[in-house]
Scaffold this motif. Structure first.
Motif, PDB file in Angstrom:
ATOM      1  N   ARG A 367       0.843  -1.188   0.000  1.00 26.15           N
ATOM      2  CA  ARG A 367       0.000   0.000   0.000  1.00 26.15           C
ATOM      3  C   ARG A 367       0.878   1.237   0.000  1.00 26.15           C
ATOM      4  N   ALA A 369       0.652   5.508  -0.005  1.00 25.20           N
ATOM      5  CA  ALA A 369      -0.115   6.748   0.099  1.00 25.20           C
ATOM      6  C   ALA A 369       0.698   7.874  -0.522  1.00 25.20           C
ATOM      7  N   THR A 498     -12.039   8.695  -1.765  1.00 26.97           N
ATOM      8  CA  THR A 498     -12.806   8.547  -0.528  1.00 26.97           C
ATOM      9  C   THR A 498     -12.998   9.888   0.168  1.00 26.97           C
ATOM     10  N   GLU A 506     -13.780   5.419   5.078  1.00 29.94           N
ATOM     11  CA  GLU A 506     -12.565   5.459   4.269  1.00 29.94           C
ATOM     12  C   GLU A 506     -11.603   4.349   4.668  1.00 29.94           C
ATOM     13  N   GLU A 507     -11.420   4.163   5.960  1.00 21.68           N
ATOM     14  CA  GLU A 507     -10.490   3.127   6.436  1.00 21.68           C
ATOM     15  C   GLU A 507     -10.984   1.738   6.030  1.00 21.68           C
ATOM     16  N   GLU A 510     -10.297   1.210   2.286  1.00 20.46           N
ATOM     17  CA  GLU A 510      -8.877   1.011   1.994  1.00 20.46           C
ATOM     18  C   GLU A 510      -8.409  -0.363   2.464  1.00 20.46           C
ATOM     19  N   VAL A 523      -2.975   5.252  -3.003  1.00 19.31           N
ATOM     20  CA  VAL A 523      -3.991   6.192  -2.533  1.00 19.31           C
ATOM     21  C   VAL A 523      -3.416   7.592  -2.562  1.00 19.31           C
ATOM     22  N   ALA A 525      -3.783  10.562  -0.842  1.00 20.49           N
ATOM     23  CA  ALA A 525      -4.374  10.659   0.489  1.00 20.49           C
ATOM     24  C   ALA A 525      -5.137  11.956   0.659  1.00 20.49           C
ATOM     25  N   SER A 530      -4.871   7.750   5.998  1.00 18.14           N
ATOM     26  CA  SER A 530      -4.467   6.915   4.862  1.00 18.14           C
ATOM     27  C   SER A 530      -2.962   6.722   4.842  1.00 18.14           C
ATOM     28  N   ARG A 533      -1.873   4.266   7.601  1.00 13.60           N
ATOM     29  CA  ARG A 533      -2.196   2.861   7.324  1.00 13.60           C
ATOM     30  C   ARG A 533      -1.330   2.268   6.223  1.00 13.60           C
TER      31      ARG A 533
END
Length: 622
Positions: A367, A369, A498, A506-507, A510, A523, A525, A530, A533
Motif C-alpha cells: 500500500r 499513500a 474517498t 474510508e479506512e 482502503e 492512494v 491521500a 491513509s 495505514r
C-alpha cells in the motif's frame, strides 16, 4: 481448432438434427408439391389459354385454362399454410434444444451470458432458421415447377432460361463463404466498437478531467476505421449478390425477348413464349431474390449466432474476491506491481516539469499513500500510471507490462474523486468493469467488504434501479469503489476517491482493497489516516520529494512533519489554476447537474446534500 472445423461443426450438427426429423421433412416436401403445381400452372395455363383458346378463337377454352390457373393458386395457398405448420414442427425443437443448452450452461457452469443468449440469441437463431427453411424450400420447388413447365411448353425454351439461371446460382454459391466471413468480421468490428463506446461514454467526465481526450479519440477512431474497412469489404462482396440476381433472374427474360424471332421460327408458339416470360418474372426471379437475400444475409447471421450458442462457456470466476492474475512459472522473481523509472512530465514542451526524474518501485500486495500540497502532481502521477497521460521521459510498468498498453490497462483500475454512476440497476453499475455479470454472492461479499452493504439494502438490493441524481457524492464513491473492487485489476489507484466518506468508511474501504489477493493499492491521500495505514508514503513536494514509512518521514522530512503536525489543509486545485490540469470540477460556462460542489474551501469542509459525514482533510488529524 481450425476455421474449417469451426464452420463444419454447425453443419454436421444441423444435418444430424434434420436426419432425426425425417418424417417432418417428408411432410414438408409433400405439402410443397402443391407449390410446384401452382408454379407449373402459372406459366402453362396462360400459354394454353392463348394458343388453344383466345388466339384460336375459342374464348371459352381460354377462360377455362385461366380458371385452372386460379385453382392452382388456391391449391398452392392451401399447401403454403400447411407448410408453415411443418416448419413450426421443425423449428420449435431446435429452439427447445438451444434453450436446454443455454440453461444447462447458465445453471451448471455459472455462465454469466446465459440471460442474453436465452432472451435474444436463441430467438434470433429460431427466426432465422425458419426463414432459411422457407426460402430454400420455396426456391427448390418453384424452380422444379418452372423448369417442368418450360419443357412441357417447348423444349427449346429450357436452355434459354436454365443456363443463365444455373450461372447466377453458381456465382451466388461461390460468393457465399467469403461473404459470410466478411459479414462476421463486420459484426465483430461493430461489437468491438459498441463495447468500447460502452466503456468510454460513462467515463467522459473523467476523461475530460484527466486530459485524455486525444488518446480516447484515437482509440475510438481506430475501432471506427476497423468497422469502416469491414463494411467496405462486405459491400464489395455484396455486389456479387446483385450480379448473381441479374444473371440468374433478369438475364433469362432479356434472352427470351432477344431470341423471340428465332424461337418462333423454330415452332415455339406465342403462348409458350408468354408462358416462359411468366415463369421467369412471376416465379424464378422472386424465388431467386428471396434465396439470395435470405441465405446471403440471414444464413451467415445464423452461423454466427449458433457458434456463440454452442461454444464452450468461459470458466466462471467463482465467488468472493476477484481472481488474481496467474503467478509466473518457474520460480522467477515476480514483477513489481508498479515500477516507475526516471519519470518526467510537464504540461507542454516549454512547461516546468510537474514530475521530474521520479523513481519508484512498488511490490505486489503493498500500500502506497501519495501526499503533498495541492497542484504538486499527485493526480498527474495517477493519470500517468493509468496511461491517460504520456510522460516526457522515463518509463512506467504495471505488473511488468509497459504503460501505455492493453496488458497494463487490464491490470489497473483508476477511481477518481468525482465518481460516476450510470442509470440501470445497482448490479449493472457494480459489474461494469467485469466482462460477464457478477454472481450475486460475490457482489454481496464485495459490498460487505467495502462498506456498501447498508446502502445496497437501503436501495432495495442488487436489482434495484439506480437514480444517480438522487445519490450523494459519498454514496456514488462507495458504488465506484465497490465496482473497482470487483474488477480483476490487481493495481487500484484511488485518486482522492474517498474524500466524501467519513474516516471510518474510508479506512474500511482502503483495508478491503489492501486485503484483495495479490492486490496493490495506491492512494492519493485525503486524510493523514491513509498515510498512517500505508506501508509506504510518497511525499511529493518538488525537490523535497521523499518516500518511506510514515514514521520514517516524520523523523527525516521536515515537509512531511509539518504536513502531519497541523499545517493548514491543502486546497483542492481550481479549474483555472490547476497545475495538474486534471481537476474534475466543471469550469465556467460548463453545465452542471446541480449536485456537485465546487471546492473553494478545503475538501474536508465541503458538504453536499446527503453526503456521508466527512471527518476532516489531510493535516486535520493529530
Amino acid at each position: 481448432m481450425s476455421g474449417h472445423e469451426r464452420s463444419g461443426g454447425p453443419v454436421r450438427r444441423g444435418l444430424r438434427f434434420l436426419a432425426a426429423r425425417w418424417r417432418v421433412l417428408v411432410r414438408l416436401g409433400a405439402w410443397s408439391v402443391l407449390e410446384t403445381a401452382q408454379t407449373f400452372l402459372v406459366g402453362y395455363a396462360p400459354a394454353r389459354a392463348l394458343d388453344a383458346g383466345f388466339l384460336a378463337g375459342r374464348t371459352g377454352t381460354g377462360l377455362a385454362w385461366l380458371a385452372v390457373a386460379a385453382v392452382g393458386v388456391v391449391a398452392g395457398a392451401y399447401g403454403t399454410g400447411r407448410v408453415y405448420r411443418a416448419v413450426a414442427d421443425l423449428v420449435e425443437p431446435l429452439r427447445d434444444r438451444l434453450v436446454e443448452r443455454v440453461v444447462a450452461r447458465g445453471v451448471r457452469e455459472a455462465d454469466g451470458g446465459a440471460l442474453s443468449r436465452l432472451t435474444q440469441q436463441v430467438e434470433i437463431a429460431r427466426d432465422t432458421f425458419a426463414g432459411l427453411v422457407m426460402v430454400s424450400r420455396s426456391f427448390v420447388f418453384t424452380t422444379v415447377g418452372a423448369l417442368i413447365g418450360l419443357f412441357s411448353l417447348a423444349p427449346a425454351l429450357l436452355p434459354v432460361v436454365a443456363v443463365p439461371l444455373a450461372a447466377g446460382l453458381g456465382l451466388f454459391l461461390a460468393s457465399l463463404r467469403p461473404l459470410a466471413r466478411r459479414q462476421e468480421a463486420f459484426l465483430t468490428a461493430d461489437e468491438a466498437l459498441a463495447g468500447h463506446l460502452g466503456a468510454v461514454c460513462p467515463g467522459l467526465r473523467d476523461v475530460t478531467a484527466a486530459g485524455a481526450e486525444a488518446r480516447i479519440a484515437a482509440d475510438v477512431g481506430e475501432r471506427v476505421d476497423a468497422e469502416l474497412r469491414a463494411a467496405r469489404s462486405l459491400a464489395r462482396w455484396s455486389v456479387l449478390r446483385v450480379a448473381a440476381l441479374a444473371v440468374g433472374g433478369q438475364l433469362p427474360a432479356v434472352l427470351l425477348l432477344a431470341a423471340a424471332p428465332l424461337l418462333l421460327d423454330r415452332g415455339v408458339t406465342a403462348g409458350a413464349l408468354v408462358g416462359a416470360l411468366a415463369y421467369v418474372t412471376q416465379s424464378l426471379l422472386p424465388a431467386l431474390r428471396d434465396l439470395v437475400h435470405g441465405l446471403g444475409t440471414s444464413g451467415s447471421r445464423l452461423v454466427v449466432v449458433l457458434r456463440r450458442l454452442t461454444a464452450p462457456a468461459r470458466p466462471a470466476s467463482g465467488t468472493g474476491t476477484p481472481v488474481p492474475p496467474p503467478a509466473r512459472r518457474g520460480g522467477t522473481r515476480p514483477s513489481p506491481a508498479l515500477a516507475v523509472s526516471s519519470l518526467t512530465f510537464a504540461y507542454g514542451p516549454a512547461g516546468t516539469p510537474v514530475i521530474d526524474g521520479l523513481d519508484l518501485t512498488l511490490p505486489a500486495g503493498s500500500r502506497l499513500a501519495v501526499v503533498g500540497p495541492s497542484g504538486i502532481g499527485k493526480s498527474t502521477l495517477t493519470a500517468l500510471v493509468a496511461g491517460l497521460l504520456t510522460p516526457r521521459h522515463g518509463s512506467i510498468h504495471v505488473c511488468g507490462h509497459p504503460v501505455p498498453g492493453p496488458a497494463a490497462a487490464a491490470r489497473r483500475v483508476l477511481i477518481p474523486q468525482e465518481a460516476y454512476v450510470h442509470g440501470g440497476t445497482l448490479a449493472e453499475n457494480l459489474g461494469h468493469l467485469r466482462p460477464e455479470p457478477v454472481p450475486e454472492e460475490e457482489l454481496l461479499a464485495a459490498a460487505e467488504a467495502v462498506g456498501l452493504a447498508p446502502l445496497l439494502d437501503a436501495l432495495g438490493g442488487p436489482d434495484a434501479v439506480v437514480d444517480p441524481a438522487a445519490l450523494s457524492a459519498g454514496e456514488r464513491q462507495l458504488i465506484a469503489l465497490t465496482r473497482a473492487y470487483l474488477s480483476y485489476a490487481p493495481l487500484a489507484l484511488l485518486d482522492e476517491a474517498t474524500c466524501h466518506l467519513d474516516p471510518e468508511a474510508e479506512e474500511r474501504a482502503e483495508r478491503a482493497f489492501a486485503a484483495r489477493p495479490g492486490g496493490t493499492l495506491v492512494v492519493v491521500a485525503h486524510r493523514l489516516g491513509s498515510a498512517r495505514r500505508a506501508d509506504r508514503v510518497l511525499l511529493m513536494d518538488g525537490p523535497r520529494t521523499a518516500c518511506g514509512s510514515h514514521d520514517e518521514l516524520v523523523r527525516r522530512s521536515p515537509a512531511y512533519r509539518a504536513l502531519a503536525g497541523g499545517r493548514p489543509p491543502s486546497q483542492p486545485a481550481l479549474a483555472a489554476g490547476d497545475a495538474d490540469r486534471v481537476d474534475p470540477v466543471a469550469g465556467p460556462g460548463l453545465a452542471g447537474d446541480g449536485r456537485h460542489v465546487v471546492a473553494h474551501r478545503p475538501v474536508g469542509q465541503v458538504q453536499a446534500p446527503r453526503d456521508l459525514r466527512d471527518g476532516g482533510a489531510l493535516g486535520g488529524q493529530g
